[in-house]
Motif scaffolding. Sequence first.
Motif, short mmCIF file in Angstrom:
data_model
loop_
_atom_site.label_atom_id
_atom_site.label_comp_id
_atom_site.label_asym_id
_atom_site.label_seq_id
_atom_site.Cartn_x
_atom_site.Cartn_y
_atom_site.Cartn_z
N GLN A 96 -10.41 9.12 0.78
CA GLN A 96 -9.12 9.77 0.56
C GLN A 96 -9.35 11.16 -0.01
O GLN A 96 -9.06 11.44 -1.17
CB GLN A 96 -8.27 8.93 -0.40
CG GLN A 96 -8.06 7.52 0.12
CD GLN A 96 -7.07 6.72 -0.72
OE1 GLN A 96 -6.51 7.21 -1.67
NE2 GLN A 96 -6.85 5.48 -0.35
N ASN B 78 0.63 4.29 -2.64
CA ASN B 78 0.42 5.67 -2.23
C ASN B 78 1.53 6.58 -2.76
O ASN B 78 1.29 7.73 -3.11
CB ASN B 78 0.35 5.78 -0.71
CG ASN B 78 -1.02 5.37 -0.20
OD1 ASN B 78 -2.02 5.70 -0.82
ND2 ASN B 78 -1.05 4.65 0.89
N GLU C 3 0.83 -1.19 0.00
CA GLU C 3 0.00 0.00 0.00
C GLU C 3 0.88 1.25 0.00
O GLU C 3 0.55 2.26 -0.62
CB GLU C 3 -0.92 -0.02 1.22
CG GLU C 3 -2.10 0.90 1.04
CD GLU C 3 -3.16 0.70 2.11
OE1 GLU C 3 -3.25 -0.42 2.63
OE2 GLU C 3 -3.88 1.67 2.41
N PHE C 4 2.02 1.15 0.68
CA PHE C 4 2.92 2.31 0.74
C PHE C 4 3.40 2.69 -0.66
O PHE C 4 3.37 3.86 -1.06
CB PHE C 4 4.12 1.98 1.63
CG PHE C 4 5.15 3.08 1.64
CD1 PHE C 4 4.94 4.24 2.38
CD2 PHE C 4 6.32 2.95 0.90
CE1 PHE C 4 5.88 5.25 2.38
CE2 PHE C 4 7.27 3.97 0.90
CZ PHE C 4 7.04 5.12 1.64
N TRP D 85 -6.92 13.62 -2.30
CA TRP D 85 -6.80 13.58 -3.77
C TRP D 85 -7.84 14.50 -4.42
O TRP D 85 -7.63 15.04 -5.49
CB TRP D 85 -6.98 12.17 -4.31
CG TRP D 85 -6.07 11.14 -3.71
CD1 TRP D 85 -6.44 9.97 -3.10
CD2 TRP D 85 -4.64 11.15 -3.66
NE1 TRP D 85 -5.34 9.28 -2.68
CE2 TRP D 85 -4.22 9.98 -3.00
CE3 TRP D 85 -3.67 12.05 -4.10
CZ2 TRP D 85 -2.89 9.67 -2.77
CZ3 TRP D 85 -2.34 11.75 -3.88
CH2 TRP D 85 -1.96 10.57 -3.21
N ALA E 63 -6.55 1.07 -1.60
CA ALA E 63 -7.49 1.18 -0.49
C ALA E 63 -8.61 0.17 -0.63
O ALA E 63 -9.16 -0.31 0.36
CB ALA E 63 -8.03 2.60 -0.42
N PRO F 278 -3.29 4.57 -5.47
CA PRO F 278 -3.73 4.66 -4.07
C PRO F 278 -5.21 4.29 -3.89
O PRO F 278 -5.59 3.69 -2.88
CB PRO F 278 -3.47 6.11 -3.70
CG PRO F 278 -3.30 6.83 -4.98
CD PRO F 278 -2.76 5.84 -5.95
N GLY G 102 0.77 7.48 -6.21
CA GLY G 102 -0.28 8.50 -6.20
C GLY G 102 0.27 9.87 -5.88
O GLY G 102 -0.09 10.88 -6.49
N LEU G 103 1.22 9.90 -4.92
CA LEU G 103 1.83 11.17 -4.53
C LEU G 103 2.60 11.77 -5.69
O LEU G 103 2.51 12.98 -5.97
CB LEU G 103 2.76 10.93 -3.34
CG LEU G 103 3.28 12.18 -2.63
CD1 LEU G 103 2.12 12.90 -1.96
CD2 LEU G 103 4.34 11.81 -1.61
#
Lengths: 98, 512
Positions: B427, B279, B275-276, B430, B326, B322, B282-283
């Motif tokens: 979330q 993410n 998941e990290f 976003w 989730a 991301p 996504g960042l």
Amino acid sequence: MTQDLLYSVVGVALFGIGVFGVVVAAHVIRKLIAVNIMGIGVFMVLLASAHHGAITDPVPHAMVLTGIVVAVAGTAQCLWLALRIQLLDENEAGESTQ
Amino acid sequence: MMSWDAVYSLLPLVVGLPLLAAIACALLDSHRWRVGLSILFAFLQLSIVVMLLLAIQHSGAGASYRYALGGWGAPLGIDLVVDGLAIILLLITALLVLILSIYSAQYFSAPNKAAGFWPLWWLLVAGLNAAFISADAFNIYVALEIIGLSAVALVALTGTRAALTAALRYALVGLLGSLCYLLGVALLYRAYGTLDLVQLASTVQANPLTWASLALISVGLLLKTALLPLHFWLPSAHASAPAPVSAVLSALVVKASFYLLVRFWLEVLAPATTEFAMNFLGLLGATAIVWGCIAAFRASRLKLLVAYSTVAQLGYLFLLFPLAAASDISVPLIDSVSDVAGSAALAAVIYFIIAHALAKAAMFLAAGNIQSCYGHDTIDKLQGAARSQPIAVFTFAIAGISLIGLPPSGGFIAKWLLLNSAIQNGQWWWVIVMLVGGLLAAVYIGRVLTIAFAQTVAQSGDKMSTHLLPRGLAMCGLVLAISAVLLGFNAEPVLALLEGSAQISSMGAGGL
């Protein structure tokens, strides 16, 4: 350390040297040589994975052959582009001195 | 069922036809024949893809079909797989290729340029289609290289120093990317002894070797997708290519590597993803949205602005990861039960890809038309463009509406779906990024339109009217821009189509 593991480790090391070269080298030809060193590193890893004791797996060999063809094509394309740029620059320099 | 099986046997033609066209265009000597043949082949390709689409729809949601080339079968032979996700990308590719072929027929009126263009053009299409339907990790490498080699040559086609330099940089980045990808594949083969994507997906475990190959494959594909820190090559390459090439590079080529990223992250190597990492992607995407918009606003040339806008729009695609993390979209491969929110995120991103492909291709064609009329594309010197080039500016504005995401365009629906999925997953951060991105896009598109509509007394006007473009050139862009907006009006059928395709599950698991 077994032989194929040694080959794999050396292959990955060559790949790393190549990546370093592409990022750091300023001259196009140096970058291109570095890319080819990366390629050789990958091919060594592939060849090492073909080795299973007495039996040799032909699939990685086919992959390496294809990879070599692609590397030649890519290198030729880059060289052609570099040559064209150089010729343009020389023409420009020639025109400006006249 | 017999008839649908017959349709599926057309699958190899999706790659074979463009390859045949490439060879024919290279051999043919007459400009007329090349153009005629290309448009004919583009029609044929589109009709084959539509038939495949109907077959997939007939088979129901989540269906897929595997074709073993030469009857060799999975571990040794090359398999082609088409499923809902692949067919949508094939469809948008075939559609754009048809319209851009019609455009290019008029754009490359000088025979010497055209002789180089058509074989490379079809080679690029063959590579794209092969990347979409390959079921073999090494075959994907070959497809990536075909795309890379032909795209580089197409960028260099104009022969200017800027174009050659951009092409050289593009070529080196491409080689770097595909070698990273190949090492990743080599490590996978070493660990699991197979290159077949489905076999890999069922045997892959989360261990350091898999993580290493996932990292290498991802870096390679991210380089080619031009996600923010790795985007440095994109603006120059996309901005200095001929207009139809810029259009296809921004609309399709970067999407092909994104598509492969989706396949590897959510499907093939899903057990190894964290998941990290999702993410983190996504960042990077969020940063790309904001930074790309700012760079687009500061661009001095119109085509450069459009290219930076691509960097920003690609950022939205990466919000998929991301959102999917989730909602655990990766599970369906094994038990083919898809999570609603996760597949909603994927459907949103596919919608986004379609909307962006249409709008961005239209925008590049409009920018190309303006450039060939004015002889330059410096934004500050485009005053009065709205009067001298009304269709091009109108196309730019309509495509802009979709890129900003204003209703009722396709871009609006895509963003709305993404927003929905972000809110569903809780979330909300976003959502802020997406709203800011839309606002910034409005600013840079508004800047161009303000200058284009500016009335100038100083501009005599006769200088630009000497280069009147063929009407067809202007119309192709307009058709694309309008279809980007119509995509929003016809959201229902498109969404229904996506409903089935959003389950990238059971890729070739059972076939038919």
